[in-house]
Structures are given as C-alpha cells and as structure tokens.
Scaffold this active site. Sequence first.
Site, PDB file in Angstrom:
ATOM      1  N   ASN A  12       0.868  -1.182   0.000  1.00  0.00           N
ATOM      2  CA  ASN A  12       0.000   0.000   0.000  1.00  0.00           C
ATOM      3  C   ASN A  12       0.904   1.231   0.000  1.00  0.00           C
ATOM      4  O   ASN A  12       1.481   1.570   1.033  1.00  0.00           O
ATOM      5  CB  ASN A  12      -0.895  -0.040   1.255  1.00  0.00           C
ATOM      6  CG  ASN A  12      -1.722   1.222   1.420  1.00  0.00           C
ATOM      7  OD1 ASN A  12      -1.815   2.044   0.501  1.00  0.00           O
ATOM      8  ND2 ASN A  12      -2.334   1.377   2.579  1.00  0.00           N
ATOM      9  N   TRP A  13       1.020   1.856  -1.163  1.00  0.00           N
ATOM     10  CA  TRP A  13       1.960   2.973  -1.294  1.00  0.00           C
ATOM     11  C   TRP A  13       1.378   4.269  -0.729  1.00  0.00           C
ATOM     12  O   TRP A  13       2.065   5.283  -0.677  1.00  0.00           O
ATOM     13  CB  TRP A  13       2.358   3.162  -2.757  1.00  0.00           C
ATOM     14  CG  TRP A  13       3.080   1.978  -3.356  1.00  0.00           C
ATOM     15  CD1 TRP A  13       3.353   0.769  -2.737  1.00  0.00           C
ATOM     16  CD2 TRP A  13       3.619   1.855  -4.683  1.00  0.00           C
ATOM     17  NE1 TRP A  13       4.027  -0.061  -3.599  1.00  0.00           N
ATOM     18  CE2 TRP A  13       4.207   0.577  -4.801  1.00  0.00           C
ATOM     19  CE3 TRP A  13       3.656   2.715  -5.790  1.00  0.00           C
ATOM     20  CZ2 TRP A  13       4.823   0.137  -5.983  1.00  0.00           C
ATOM     21  CZ3 TRP A  13       4.267   2.285  -6.967  1.00  0.00           C
ATOM     22  CH2 TRP A  13       4.850   1.009  -7.049  1.00  0.00           C
ATOM     23  N   LYS A  14       0.128   4.244  -0.344  1.00  0.00           N
ATOM     24  CA  LYS A  14      -0.550   5.417   0.244  1.00  0.00           C
ATOM     25  C   LYS A  14      -0.347   6.658  -0.630  1.00  0.00           C
ATOM     26  O   LYS A  14      -0.280   6.540  -1.851  1.00  0.00           O
ATOM     27  CB  LYS A  14      -0.068   5.636   1.680  1.00  0.00           C
ATOM     28  CG  LYS A  14      -0.176   4.367   2.525  1.00  0.00           C
ATOM     29  CD  LYS A  14      -0.046   4.629   3.989  1.00  0.00           C
ATOM     30  CE  LYS A  14      -0.064   3.306   4.736  1.00  0.00           C
ATOM     31  NZ  LYS A  14      -0.102   3.455   6.162  1.00  0.00           N
ATOM     32  N   HIS A  98      -9.583   0.863   4.764  1.00  0.00           N
ATOM     33  CA  HIS A  98      -8.311   1.059   5.483  1.00  0.00           C
ATOM     34  C   HIS A  98      -8.547   1.967   6.689  1.00  0.00           C
ATOM     35  O   HIS A  98      -9.358   2.887   6.628  1.00  0.00           O
ATOM     36  CB  HIS A  98      -7.266   1.669   4.542  1.00  0.00           C
ATOM     37  CG  HIS A  98      -5.890   1.668   5.130  1.00  0.00           C
ATOM     38  ND1 HIS A  98      -5.476   2.621   6.021  1.00  0.00           N
ATOM     39  CD2 HIS A  98      -4.859   0.810   4.984  1.00  0.00           C
ATOM     40  CE1 HIS A  98      -4.236   2.340   6.396  1.00  0.00           C
ATOM     41  NE2 HIS A  98      -3.833   1.266   5.773  1.00  0.00           N
ATOM     42  N   GLU A 100      -6.960   4.353   7.859  1.00  0.00           N
ATOM     43  CA  GLU A 100      -6.776   5.794   7.617  1.00  0.00           C
ATOM     44  C   GLU A 100      -8.019   6.390   6.958  1.00  0.00           C
ATOM     45  O   GLU A 100      -8.391   7.534   7.228  1.00  0.00           O
ATOM     46  CB  GLU A 100      -5.513   6.018   6.765  1.00  0.00           C
ATOM     47  CG  GLU A 100      -4.260   5.780   7.610  1.00  0.00           C
ATOM     48  CD  GLU A 100      -3.046   5.314   6.831  1.00  0.00           C
ATOM     49  OE1 GLU A 100      -3.030   5.392   5.595  1.00  0.00           O
ATOM     50  OE2 GLU A 100      -2.096   4.838   7.494  1.00  0.00           O
ATOM     51  N   GLU A 169      -5.433  -5.257  10.559  1.00  0.00           N
ATOM     52  CA  GLU A 169      -4.434  -4.216  10.775  1.00  0.00           C
ATOM     53  C   GLU A 169      -4.717  -3.497  12.085  1.00  0.00           C
ATOM     54  O   GLU A 169      -5.520  -2.545  12.125  1.00  0.00           O
ATOM     55  CB  GLU A 169      -4.491  -3.196   9.629  1.00  0.00           C
ATOM     56  CG  GLU A 169      -4.218  -3.793   8.277  1.00  0.00           C
ATOM     57  CD  GLU A 169      -3.637  -2.745   7.335  1.00  0.00           C
ATOM     58  OE1 GLU A 169      -2.485  -2.905   6.939  1.00  0.00           O
ATOM     59  OE2 GLU A 169      -4.314  -1.755   7.039  1.00  0.00           O
ATOM     60  N   GLY A 175       2.272   2.135  10.813  1.00  0.00           N
ATOM     61  CA  GLY A 175       3.175   3.272  10.651  1.00  0.00           C
ATOM     62  C   GLY A 175       3.835   3.714  11.950  1.00  0.00           C
ATOM     63  O   GLY A 175       4.453   4.773  12.005  1.00  0.00           O
ATOM     64  N   SER A 215       3.330  -2.322  10.398  1.00  0.00           N
ATOM     65  CA  SER A 215       4.789  -2.330  10.563  1.00  0.00           C
ATOM     66  C   SER A 215       5.407  -3.699  10.269  1.00  0.00           C
ATOM     67  O   SER A 215       6.368  -4.096  10.920  1.00  0.00           O
ATOM     68  CB  SER A 215       5.181  -1.836  11.962  1.00  0.00           C
ATOM     69  OG  SER A 215       4.710  -0.499  12.152  1.00  0.00           O
ATOM     70  N   GLY A 236       2.817  -1.168   4.362  1.00  0.00           N
ATOM     71  CA  GLY A 236       2.858   0.268   4.084  1.00  0.00           C
ATOM     72  C   GLY A 236       4.285   0.724   3.853  1.00  0.00           C
ATOM     73  O   GLY A 236       4.840   0.590   2.764  1.00  0.00           O
ATOM     74  N   GLY A 237       4.911   1.242   4.888  1.00  0.00           N
ATOM     75  CA  GLY A 237       6.248   1.844   4.770  1.00  0.00           C
ATOM     76  C   GLY A 237       7.264   0.968   4.055  1.00  0.00           C
ATOM     77  O   GLY A 237       7.992   1.435   3.165  1.00  0.00           O
TER      78      GLY A 237
HETATM   79  C1  PEP Z   1      -0.875  -0.015   6.166  1.00  0.00           C
HETATM   80  O1  PEP Z   1      -1.110   1.162   6.140  1.00  0.00           O
HETATM   81  O2  PEP Z   1      -1.663  -0.784   5.598  1.00  0.00           O
HETATM   82  C2  PEP Z   1       0.311  -0.482   6.871  1.00  0.00           C
HETATM   83  C3  PEP Z   1       0.329  -1.722   7.292  1.00  0.00           C
HETATM   84  O3  PEP Z   1       1.316   0.427   7.080  1.00  0.00           O
HETATM   85  P1  PEP Z   1       2.741   0.146   7.764  1.00  0.00           P
HETATM   86  O4  PEP Z   1       3.273  -1.131   7.155  1.00  0.00           O
HETATM   87  O5  PEP Z   1       3.578   1.336   7.401  1.00  0.00           O
HETATM   88  O6  PEP Z   1       2.510   0.014   9.220  1.00  0.00           O
END
Ligand code: PEP
Length: 253
Positions: A12-14, A98, A100, A169, A175, A215, A236-237
């Site tokens: 997920n490149w957001k 998601h 967010e 999640e 994040g 994470s 994500g990251g």
């Molecule tokens: C996400 O936003 O779906 C996610 C898991 O982010 P991160 O890996 O950065 O925690």
Amino acid sequence: MKKLRKKIIAGNWKMNKTTADAASLAEGLKLELGDCLDVDIVLCPPFTALSAVSGIIDDCHMKLGAQDMHWESEGAYTGEISSGMLRDLYCNYVILGHSERRAYFGETNETVNKKVKAAIAATLIPIVCVGETLEQRESGTTEAVVRDQVENSLAGLDDDLAKIVVAYEPVWAIGTGLTATPDQAQDVHAFIRKLLAEIGGSDIADGVRIQYGGSMKPANAAELLEKQDIDGGLIGGAALDVRSFAEIVKAAM
Ligand code: PEP
C-alpha cells in the site's frame, strides 16, 4: 496441518510517489519479483500512478490494486473513482476500509459494505481492512470491535465471501514501528476466521486469506507469516523500497 492458502503480499503505497517515482519502484520490483508464482504480489500505488504501473507490470505476474473506490459506477461524485475506471486500468484488487480512511475520511462499515459489493460485482478482489485502536485493545474490546467491523463490512455477501481478502491491521501498529507479536496477531486472525465461518460456513472461511498489516518488515515478516492463520501481509512503509518489499515477499515463499 499445513496451510493450503497461497500467501498474498500487497504494498500500500498510500499518498506517496509521483508517476515517475512510482514507475521506477515498479520497474525495480519487476526485476526482483516479476517471475514469482509462489506468492500473489499486489502493488497499490496512488490513483495517479495506476496507469503507469499497470503498463510496467502487465507482462509479469505482479497484480495491480487501488487504495479505495466509490460504490457507484458513475455520476456526479466529484473526486471519486469507480470500479469500472479501475478495471479499465487492469486493476485486480482494491483496498477497502483502510483504517486511515475510517479515521480521516468518514469511512464506515456501511460504506465499506457498499464498496465491497460493488467491487465484487466488477470482478475486483476487495482487500477489506479491519482492526482495533490502542485504546480499544487496552480496554479489552478488540474482539467486539473486530466482530462489528467484519459482520457489518461483509454483511449480505453470501457465497461471495469467498471472493475477498481480509487484512487485519491493528491501528496502533500502522506506521508506528510497533508490531503485534505473532501470537497476538494469530489470536485475532483465528478469531476472524471463526467469524467468517459463522457468516459463510467453514469451507469458505478456510479458503479466505487473512493478511496481517502493521509495521511488517523484513525483520519480523517470517515469524508472522509462519502462523497458521496469517496468509500474507499488507505492507505500508516497507513497500516503498524494492529491497525491503522483496525481502518480505521472499519470507512468504
Ligand atoms: C498499512 O497502512 O496498511 C500499513 C500496514 O502500514 P505500515 O506497514 O507502514 O505500518
């Protein structure tokens, strides 16, 4: 008993990457992972880069996903994107609900449910996200929160329940660098599979893939992915870098 579900790792490149940056990340990932058949790999760039990434990965095994969509197929919905527009760019997946979007953009279980149904009708595979906040975990309501999200986001799907992916999640792990321990994650994954069985029967529930997100990184991916009910990751990251995303995919093989 060994799991039969094929692992699925999605990035997920957001709201990151210009078209040029997204293209370069996709090119790098294609070199590393383009031939991979052991794991389903999904790249979810921002809407503006879907077309460029689609053109790059169309001759390899990686799949394209979007980060959201509207439930209507067209009309006066300024700023929105429909399932047909995503199919037009050869998307196969769409992330829905998601945390967010739930926290910052008013997404509710009801809107997620409409989107899930619209996605399935358009033959997109929805990656439906659920998870509790830190406050909810600390007050002991994780299972109640996840039950509410699963039951209401997936209401009325019947046998179409087999066509989705779920992402667990925990919001406190997204994040933040905090990760659920493999046992904490497994407990909630097993609970989600139990809920899926209550809704659609155990045959369907046994086939649905449940990703962990929060994470996940090369250092913790293998121990999470070896758990019985963890069938992949929503990243994500660590998805923004070829090496770290590729290492996570390799941990899933
Ligand atoms: C996400 O936003 O779906 C996610 C898991 O982010 P991160 O890996 O950065 O925690």
